[in-house]
Enzyme design. Sequence first.
Site, PDB file in Angstrom:
ATOM      1  N   GLU A 111       0.852  -1.191   0.000  1.00  0.00           N
ATOM      2  CA  GLU A 111       0.000   0.000   0.000  1.00  0.00           C
ATOM      3  C   GLU A 111       0.886   1.238   0.000  1.00  0.00           C
ATOM      4  OE1 GLU A 111      -3.448  -0.640   3.013  1.00  0.00           O
ATOM      5  OE2 GLU A 111      -1.815  -1.975   3.611  1.00  0.00           O
ATOM      6  N   LYS A 113       2.237   4.649   1.226  1.00  0.00           N
ATOM      7  CA  LYS A 113       2.332   5.242   2.566  1.00  0.00           C
ATOM      8  C   LYS A 113       2.015   6.729   2.447  1.00  0.00           C
ATOM      9  CE  LYS A 113       5.363   5.397   6.597  1.00  0.00           C
ATOM     10  NZ  LYS A 113       5.209   6.834   6.874  1.00  0.00           N
ATOM     11  N   ASP A 115       1.295  10.562   3.445  1.00  0.00           N
ATOM     12  CA  ASP A 115       1.978  11.456   4.372  1.00  0.00           C
ATOM     13  C   ASP A 115       0.947  12.332   5.075  1.00  0.00           C
ATOM     14  OD1 ASP A 115       4.095  12.539   5.684  1.00  0.00           O
ATOM     15  OD2 ASP A 115       4.736  13.848   4.053  1.00  0.00           O
ATOM     16  N   TYR A 223      -6.829   1.924   6.216  1.00  0.00           N
ATOM     17  CA  TYR A 223      -5.937   0.828   5.824  1.00  0.00           C
ATOM     18  C   TYR A 223      -5.969  -0.367   6.778  1.00  0.00           C
ATOM     19  CZ  TYR A 223      -3.052   3.421   9.193  1.00  0.00           C
ATOM     20  OH  TYR A 223      -2.602   4.087  10.307  1.00  0.00           O
ATOM     21  N   LYS A 310      10.866   3.645   2.426  1.00  0.00           N
ATOM     22  CA  LYS A 310      10.818   5.092   2.233  1.00  0.00           C
ATOM     23  C   LYS A 310      11.567   5.462   0.949  1.00  0.00           C
ATOM     24  CE  LYS A 310       8.808   6.739   6.041  1.00  0.00           C
ATOM     25  NZ  LYS A 310       9.540   7.653   6.924  1.00  0.00           N
ATOM     26  N   CYS A 404      20.528  43.972  14.084  1.00  0.00           N
ATOM     27  CA  CYS A 404      19.618  43.941  12.937  1.00  0.00           C
ATOM     28  C   CYS A 404      20.340  44.385  11.670  1.00  0.00           C
ATOM     29  CB  CYS A 404      18.418  44.840  13.209  1.00  0.00           C
ATOM     30  SG  CYS A 404      17.270  44.956  11.816  1.00  0.00           S
ATOM     31  N   CYS A 407      18.617  47.982  10.638  1.00  0.00           N
ATOM     32  CA  CYS A 407      18.666  49.205  11.453  1.00  0.00           C
ATOM     33  C   CYS A 407      19.768  49.184  12.499  1.00  0.00           C
ATOM     34  CB  CYS A 407      17.318  49.450  12.127  1.00  0.00           C
ATOM     35  SG  CYS A 407      16.922  48.249  13.428  1.00  0.00           S
ATOM     36  N   CYS A 422      14.348  41.714  16.078  1.00  0.00           N
ATOM     37  CA  CYS A 422      14.698  43.121  16.219  1.00  0.00           C
ATOM     38  C   CYS A 422      13.526  43.796  16.913  1.00  0.00           C
ATOM     39  CB  CYS A 422      14.951  43.762  14.858  1.00  0.00           C
ATOM     40  SG  CYS A 422      15.138  45.560  14.936  1.00  0.00           S
ATOM     41  N   CYS A 428      12.529  50.447  12.594  1.00  0.00           N
ATOM     42  CA  CYS A 428      13.243  49.555  11.676  1.00  0.00           C
ATOM     43  C   CYS A 428      12.512  49.568  10.328  1.00  0.00           C
ATOM     44  CB  CYS A 428      13.282  48.142  12.256  1.00  0.00           C
ATOM     45  SG  CYS A 428      14.146  46.945  11.229  1.00  0.00           S
TER      46      CYS A 428
END
Length: 666
Positions: A111, A113, A115, A223, A310, A404, A407, A422, A428
Amino acid sequence: MDIQKKMQDLVDQINHYNHAYYQLNESLISDEAFDKLLAELQKLECENPLFAIPNSPTQHVGGSITKTFQSVTHQFPMLSLGNTYNESDLRDFDERIQKALGEEPYEYVCELKFDGVALSFWYENGKLIKGVTRGDGTRGDDITNNVKTIRSIPQTITSTDFPATFEVRGEGYMPISSFDKINADKIANGEAPLANPRNAASGTFKMQDSRVVAQRNMACFVYAYLGNEIPFQTHEEGLKLMQENGFPVSATYQKCGSIDEVIQYISAWEDKRHDLPLNTDGIVIKINDLGQQERLGFTAKSPRWAIAYKYPSEIAHTRIESVSYQVGRTGNVTPVANLNPVYLAGTVIKRASIHNANEMERLDLHVNDTVFIEKGGEIIPKITGVDSAKRIANAIKFEFPTHCPACDHELIRHEGEANHYCTNDHHCPPQIKGRIEHFIQRKALNIENLGTETIDLLVERGIIRNAADLYTLNEASFEGLDGFQSKSIANILTSIIKSKEIPFRQVLFGIGIRHIGATIAEKLVQSFHSIENLSHASYDELVNVPEIGDRIALSILDFFKEADNQNFIEKLRAAQVQLSEEIQEIVLEGQALVGKSFVISGVFENFERDELKAKIIANGGKVVSSISSKLDYLVAGNNMGPAKLEKANQLNIQILSEEEFLALLT
């Protein structure tokens, strides 16, 4: 007319269309026609509650709010599967099966898989009584109200093939179409997009308002069947039995007589799986015979009779040339790698997210490092590793800045958080511009004719310093600015004046308090009604609102403590922006107007304007403020404005009287 027979016929008809759509991938009817059938059934059920049918498909529309989820002990542990990533491990697994079963013949069922999120559905006397998350495998959360919104999951089973009590397990998921739509809306609203459908599904199923869950069109593939009485001998028979009785079983499974056939199945789906309407990340291989499964047994963590293969993520490698630091409207500083362009998963990748300082440190990034890029479900590709063997001698390490980049204000990092911020939010430039752009967007104050370039120019010239300053603009404000004609200036000023009519729920969203999206803003307005009440709310009062947790409550309290924010609110009040609104929670009545947009204009006999708007929303429609080619209907009352009527006629928009609107509902 026999009402009871009519209701049963509608139930059978809708269930037939649901079965074809969710299990056979066949659209036998248009969405609009389906919604009309559903609305007709809902109306009959409201008028004739004694004839309401227990397995009615109207039960999938949501409508409950759960403040907390109760923890539930699983009837049967929800164990995880062992994983493998190559053919050699699969053949080793097959050898272990062969050794354990001796001379017995055996076969596998393969089957896809999916996600998503593992879910358990409990049935008793034919009724779905509980929906539970996997949790830690022993205990999970009771999310029954949310799983009942999954249209493809039957809420009542009338078949005599099943015993009095049994359990079905499946993978709840967010279809890619739903994921893309949600992200398109988030990006349009200036919000960060969801990372991937799997995380989005997990977050959706744990939402406290099942109406929001219902709007996201979540789906599921089952399933496994579990119970003390098993009415079949093989896993394949179980899948067929569930499918015959209305459960959504993916038609992609296949019985395989040998490990070679299993490997062929894996190879066949490696590319084909990308055409499915949901994400997959591998294949689950199970022994088909249930007696053999029982004899093979379990380890402490997983069954010995099953394994998951996988598929490898798509990976490319390239050189990192530099790191840029983006400052968002909330002050969050995000590092982004600038790469030597590389082709990956159908697109040319030039940039990749590094997420935060922790990730930078983990990767140990240096200038001109060769890095591995992965695009596994992420909106922005991410760096997953570094080929340190190719590192240039004496390469300089990238260091996360202490100040930052926009600024030069010192960055802070809250305890328990990975991000740097910041806090110079009122000075800013990227934060100022970002907050104004957020404020004017369609779902906030909807100030049209103001683009990003115009905002940048107004901020850079010092004409505005925050969104409230927009209400001080006049024709003289644009003097000396290139590209602005008298007509474009008039359009901007008209849009700003018009925004004063925008309801408070949108204003609150537009103000941009950290962690408050459009849905949360509406819930806050329903509870507190005004900015004044909200600003004086206590922590306990805030967390008592559905969907409001510790993080949001503290963010609100912090916002109103700041003098600059208080001054900002006072400027909005002086400009006569809407800072209060009496709204009641809208209860979903039907789906007759799903997918349809409306503009309301004029005076009505049976409704106040807000009542008419609530009626549209309660039946799945959407109310917008302006007429465009994308509009479905203009609902016209007495004394309607001639400009809207003229524009609607020019664009061939259907115009409804009050009576025609009411007829549309039925």
